[in-house]
Design a protein around this motif. Structure first.
Motif, PDB file in Angstrom:
ATOM      1  N   ASN A   1       3.386   0.656  -8.336  1.00 18.54           N
ATOM      2  CA  ASN A   1       3.952   1.386  -7.154  1.00 18.54           C
ATOM      3  C   ASN A   1       5.498   1.838  -7.819  1.00 18.54           C
ATOM      4  OD1 ASN A   1       2.009   1.608  -5.457  1.00 18.54           O
ATOM      5  ND2 ASN A   1       3.058  -0.029  -3.919  1.00 18.54           N
TER       6      ASN A   1
ATOM      7  N   ASN B   1       5.175  -2.786  -1.630  1.00 19.67           N
ATOM      8  CA  ASN B   1       4.038  -2.317  -1.218  1.00 19.67           C
ATOM      9  C   ASN B   1       4.026  -0.701  -0.953  1.00 19.67           C
ATOM     10  OD1 ASN B   1       5.834  -1.653   1.020  1.00 19.67           O
ATOM     11  ND2 ASN B   1       4.898  -2.933   2.731  1.00 19.67           N
TER      12      ASN B   1
ATOM     13  N   SER C   1       9.738  -4.110   5.148  1.00 18.96           N
ATOM     14  CA  SER C   1       8.485  -3.605   4.356  1.00 18.96           C
ATOM     15  C   SER C   1       7.369  -3.052   5.319  1.00 18.96           C
ATOM     16  CB  SER C   1       8.082  -4.875   3.527  1.00 18.96           C
ATOM     17  OG  SER C   1       7.577  -5.940   4.464  1.00 18.96           O
TER      18      SER C   1
END
Length: 108
Positions: A5, A27, A50
């Motif tokens: 990511n 994430n 998050s």
């Protein structure tokens, strides 16, 4: 990040941060977003947890806190809010409980 990511996206103009700046949680959710102008934070910056929930909102002018500032509870209610001028708290700042009731205030 090691999981592939993207960690951060920033834009530059002549080696100066200039434009949108986005930092991500591992994430993939946005952690911080805001704009730079000639290497200085400018305008509204948002901080998210998050799970994508808003944690705080700050306003900058030439890299200094200037304007509205708010922090939020996880349920979305405002935790406290006030204003800054050149990185200093000014005017009335108000704290709230989880239900949005005013529980404390201070004048700066």
């Amino acid at each position: 990040f090691l999981n592939g990511n993207v960690k951060q996206v920033s834009f530059y103009n002549n080696a100066n941060l200039d434009g949108m700046n986005v930092i991500y949680h591992e994430n993939g959710e946005v952690k911080v977003s805001g704009k730079y102008l000639n290497n200085y934070q400018e305008g509204t910056w948002s901080w998210l947890n998050s799970n994508g929930q808003l944690e705080k909102v700050e306003t900058y002018k030439k890299g200094l806190l200037n304007g509205n500032w708010k922090q939020f509870y996880e349920n979305g209610q405002i935790k406290f809010q006030g204003k800054y001028l050149d990185n200093k708290r000014i005017g009335q700042w108000v704290w709230y409980d989880l239900d949005g009731n005013d529980i404390h205030s201070e004048i700066y």
